[in-house]
Each structure stands twice: as structure tokens, then as C-alpha cells.
Design a protein around this motif. Sequence first.
Motif, short mmCIF file in Angstrom:
data_model
loop_
_atom_site.label_atom_id
_atom_site.label_comp_id
_atom_site.label_asym_id
_atom_site.label_seq_id
_atom_site.Cartn_x
_atom_site.Cartn_y
_atom_site.Cartn_z
N LYS A 25 -27.58 -20.92 -28.95
CA LYS A 25 -28.14 -21.78 -30.01
C LYS A 25 -28.11 -21.62 -31.64
N ARG A 26 -27.15 -22.26 -32.22
CA ARG A 26 -26.92 -21.73 -33.59
C ARG A 26 -27.29 -22.70 -34.79
N ASP A 27 -28.16 -23.02 -36.08
CA ASP A 27 -28.06 -23.52 -37.06
C ASP A 27 -28.43 -24.67 -36.50
N GLY A 28 -28.98 -24.99 -35.18
CA GLY A 28 -29.49 -26.05 -34.64
C GLY A 28 -28.60 -27.15 -34.02
N GLU A 29 -26.77 -26.51 -33.43
CA GLU A 29 -25.86 -26.59 -32.71
C GLU A 29 -26.28 -25.88 -31.33
N ILE A 30 -25.94 -26.01 -30.08
CA ILE A 30 -25.65 -25.55 -28.72
C ILE A 30 -24.00 -25.76 -28.78
N PHE A 31 -23.29 -24.46 -28.22
CA PHE A 31 -21.91 -24.42 -28.51
C PHE A 31 -22.10 -23.24 -26.76
N ALA A 32 -20.97 -23.43 -26.52
CA ALA A 32 -20.40 -22.31 -25.25
C ALA A 32 -19.15 -21.66 -25.66
N PRO A 33 -19.89 -20.05 -26.43
CA PRO A 33 -19.05 -19.34 -27.11
C PRO A 33 -17.84 -18.57 -26.03
N THR A 34 -16.88 -17.99 -27.66
CA THR A 34 -15.99 -17.76 -26.70
C THR A 34 -15.47 -16.36 -26.65
N GLN A 35 -15.19 -15.59 -25.93
CA GLN A 35 -15.20 -13.99 -25.32
C GLN A 35 -15.66 -13.11 -27.01
N ALA B 242 -9.53 -24.76 -6.49
CA ALA B 242 -8.80 -24.14 -5.93
C ALA B 242 -7.84 -23.80 -5.98
N GLY B 243 -7.60 -22.19 -5.13
CA GLY B 243 -6.60 -21.33 -4.87
C GLY B 243 -6.58 -20.91 -6.40
N LYS B 244 -6.98 -20.99 -7.45
CA LYS B 244 -6.63 -20.65 -8.41
C LYS B 244 -7.20 -19.48 -8.91
N SER B 245 -6.82 -18.55 -10.69
CA SER B 245 -7.80 -17.42 -10.86
C SER B 245 -8.42 -18.05 -11.94
N LEU B 246 -9.74 -17.48 -12.34
CA LEU B 246 -10.22 -18.40 -13.49
C LEU B 246 -9.50 -18.21 -14.40
N ARG B 247 -8.23 -16.92 -15.10
CA ARG B 247 -7.59 -17.02 -16.31
C ARG B 247 -6.57 -18.55 -16.20
N ASP B 248 -5.92 -19.17 -14.40
CA ASP B 248 -5.16 -19.73 -14.52
C ASP B 248 -5.47 -21.15 -14.83
N ALA B 249 -7.08 -21.09 -14.65
CA ALA B 249 -7.87 -22.27 -13.71
C ALA B 249 -8.20 -23.41 -14.99
N GLY B 250 -7.68 -23.19 -16.30
CA GLY B 250 -6.61 -24.29 -17.63
C GLY B 250 -8.31 -24.94 -17.75
N LEU B 251 -9.55 -24.00 -18.11
CA LEU B 251 -10.72 -24.32 -18.25
C LEU B 251 -10.67 -25.12 -19.99
N GLU B 252 -10.96 -26.52 -20.22
CA GLU B 252 -11.09 -27.23 -22.03
C GLU B 252 -12.42 -26.39 -21.85
N ASP B 253 -11.59 -26.37 -23.70
CA ASP B 253 -13.42 -25.56 -24.10
C ASP B 253 -14.23 -26.30 -23.98
N GLY B 254 -15.74 -25.80 -24.58
CA GLY B 254 -16.61 -26.48 -24.32
C GLY B 254 -17.20 -25.84 -22.72
N ILE B 255 -16.65 -25.55 -22.06
CA ILE B 255 -17.47 -24.20 -21.17
C ILE B 255 -17.09 -23.27 -21.19
N GLU C 282 -20.60 -28.29 -22.41
CA GLU C 282 -21.06 -29.42 -24.03
C GLU C 282 -20.91 -30.66 -23.40
N ARG C 283 -21.24 -31.10 -24.29
CA ARG C 283 -21.27 -33.26 -23.86
C ARG C 283 -20.18 -33.23 -23.87
N ALA C 284 -18.76 -33.02 -24.57
CA ALA C 284 -18.20 -33.54 -24.87
C ALA C 284 -17.02 -32.75 -23.53
N ALA C 285 -17.41 -31.79 -22.50
CA ALA C 285 -16.22 -31.70 -21.42
C ALA C 285 -16.68 -31.72 -19.95
#
Length: 457
Positions: free
Chosen positions: A190-200, A395-408, A439-442
Amino acid sequence: MRVIICGAGRVGYGLASRLATEGNTVTVVDTTPELIRQITTELDVRGVVGHGSHPDVLVRAGIESADMLIAVTYADEVNMMACQVAHSLFNVPTKVARVRAQSYLQSEWNDLYSRQNMPIDIIISPEIEIGKAILRRLNTPGAFNVVPFGEGRVQFLGVRITNDCPIIETPIKQIPDLFTGLHAAIVGIKRDGEIFAPTQDDPLEPGDDAYFVTRAEHASRLLEVIGTREAKARHIVIVGGGNIGAYVAGQLEAVSGLRVRIIESNKDRAEYAARNLSRTVILNGDAMNAEIQEEAGVGHAEMVICLTNDDKTNILSAVLAKKLGAKHTISLINEVSMQDMQTELGIDMVIDPRASTISSILRHVRRGRILDVYTLEQGGAEVMEGEVLDTSPLAGKSLRDAGLEDGIAIGAVINKTGVVFPDPDLQIKAGDRIILLAERAALKGIEAMFRVSTDYF
């Protein structure tokens, strides 16, 4: 999903807002026309004026085709009767009731809620939920928020990042290499009043509220590394001897070496608390009076917890306690606009009772195999635990290949070997449980990740 919410107060409004935003069909029932007018004007929901426990009112609300009824009026009895009517007359699949009176919740009366008596599927007790949150905070000093997942094997911690934190300005992906053997993932900032899922590649900055997921046994070391770990409070003053204050004091009485005192302004309530608590000192007086606080020993207290029914009393009592020398303060605050004043007033932790109730209900509303949910920042994000089934796209995928959308951001995976750090090459299998922040959008995509079958949606 078709949902009927009985009660258009703070909790009812919050639930209606969340569920309507996510595409559910929501109808709100309340006896106050002004509340129904407000909620239908501001939200995409239907409104019905009337008693939520009356069959004819529920029919007007669409009970005959409802998937769930959530009763969160101010009256326990109305909530319970609404669930009874929904079951007996309309066979609604899921009934949720908010029940505040502790007498209804005593273990010896559990049979009351069986299907042959009063078939309430889910009972939510805000007082107990809030009390447990306070006790977790007392057991994990240095974090302003502590939520267990995975039957307690994993903890979600909220920590304020200060200028002397050793990991500021360091990209998140480099932090695990700095502390060998420490399982901790940063899933939210949470920064400047907004919460977000950070990137690496995101770094932490002073003033951030950072949200970590860690193994429970690593929580103390994590707080030590960040520089926020403190000794547990031994002298505690509670302002307010109502249901929450009495519950917290009663739980603390089982811990040896603690000194607990309650300040309660209502004489009858103070006497009731004194009869039901054996080791807690009860003072009958106004907590906004400096002399009363001094008599309670606030100046030497490590923690002052303000739990009355009045936001202003909780805020001003905490401010006065800090002025008198209390080390830390916690305040129960209902009004969202007042919660935003926390930093300016020097209150260390704010508890939003509405958020606790909404989190408890959402874990039962979420579709798919969502096992637990905790909501953050008025719904800006959710932390959840979900089980991966054979039909899940994970199921059956690595986290790298899971195709997670932004905000997770994934914080931990619980599999047959235990709690596992979310390495990009980690293979996800059916039966694994994933703890993440979204995040809410995800949120819609999260339900698809844990879907029950391929044609569920």
C-alpha cells in the motif's frame, strides 16, 4: 448468483457493493426507505422496503429464485428468523446470519442451528472475529495485521516499512537471497493510499505498508529482519467492557503474567464484566478522562485497546492514552473517513468491524474452491486460499507457465510436502492449495483458477 441481503446498514451496503460489482444479482431489503433509496441510487442493486423476516417481503425480493440469503440487520432475531423463513418456505440453498449476542453462540446451544431446528448454514459473529484479530496482533507484536491461512501453517502479515528497514530500495526478487532459509513473500504494497500486487522488480519504500505471506514459524524472524519485532505486551488496558472487550479480556486471563484492566463507562456493564471476569480489574468511568486513564495505569501500558461502540470515544481515548505514555494503541472505528486519520492521530492499528464481517461472509460467497478470504482496504484487494482441482487451468503447469494476469501475487503453496515458496518452476498439482493476493480487478480471474468444473461458469 442471485443474492438477497437483509439489512442496508454499513455491512449490508459493503456486501451489496462488492457483490454487485462482481456481476451478481443483488436485492437489498430494509425497513428504512431512506437507506433503500440511497443504496439503489448509488449501487446497481434492487431495493425492497420491508421486514427481512416477512415472507411476503422476501417474495417481492425474489426469494423463490435466490441462491443465497444474507441477513445482517441490527437485530439477531430478525436475522435468524429470515434464515428460518428462507429455508422452511422457499428452500434457499445457503443462509447466512450475523449473530452478535454471545448467549446464542455458546457451545451448549449448537443444536439450535441444526436443519431440524433453525437451519442457518453460516453464522457470523463480528465480535468474536474482531476479538480474534486483536489477540493475533498481541501475539505477533511488530505487525499491524495478522491473518492465519492453511490451518495456521501460514501467516499473512501487514508491516509498516520505516527508514531504517534493511530491505528498502531492494527489488523484491532479490530479498529471498539476502535471508537464507526465510520463507517470506511480499504479495501486496500500500503506497500513497493505493494497494497493489507488486512485480518482482518493485522495491519497498519508506512509508509503505507491506503485506507478507510467511510460514507461521518464520513470522518472528521476519519481523526481526525488517526491524519491527517487539516484546509482547504485559500490561494491557481495554477501553470498553462490551462483548468485544470482555471477550478479549477473558482470553487474556488464560495467559500468565499479564495485567489487564478495563475502563467501562456504563455501571451495569462494568458490574456484569466484573462478575464474569476473574483476574481483570474493572474501572467504572469515562476513558476520555485523564484521571481515569491514569488510575488504570495507561501511562505504563504497552497496549491500550479502545473498543467502545462510539468511534469518537475510541479515537480520543487512544490519542489521550498516547499522550499519557501508552506505547501502542488500537482503535475500533466504523466510519471509513475517520479510519484515514490513523497516521495523523498516532493510532497504531485501526480495526474496521465491517471489514471483518464482510471477509467472513465472502469466503462463503466466492465460487469455486475458495477456502478462505480476507478483504483489504475497503475491497481494494483480497487475500485468499484456494484449492486447485483437476479442472483448474493451473493444474499440471509451473507458476511460470500459469499465465497469471496482472494484479495477482502468489505467497505460498501448500502441497503434500508442506508449505512451499512460490518458485517460478514450481509445478502445481491438483489438491495443492495456493495463498495469494488479488487486486479488485483480478478477482473474476481468481474464481476461474479454482473453478469446480469446466462448465461451472
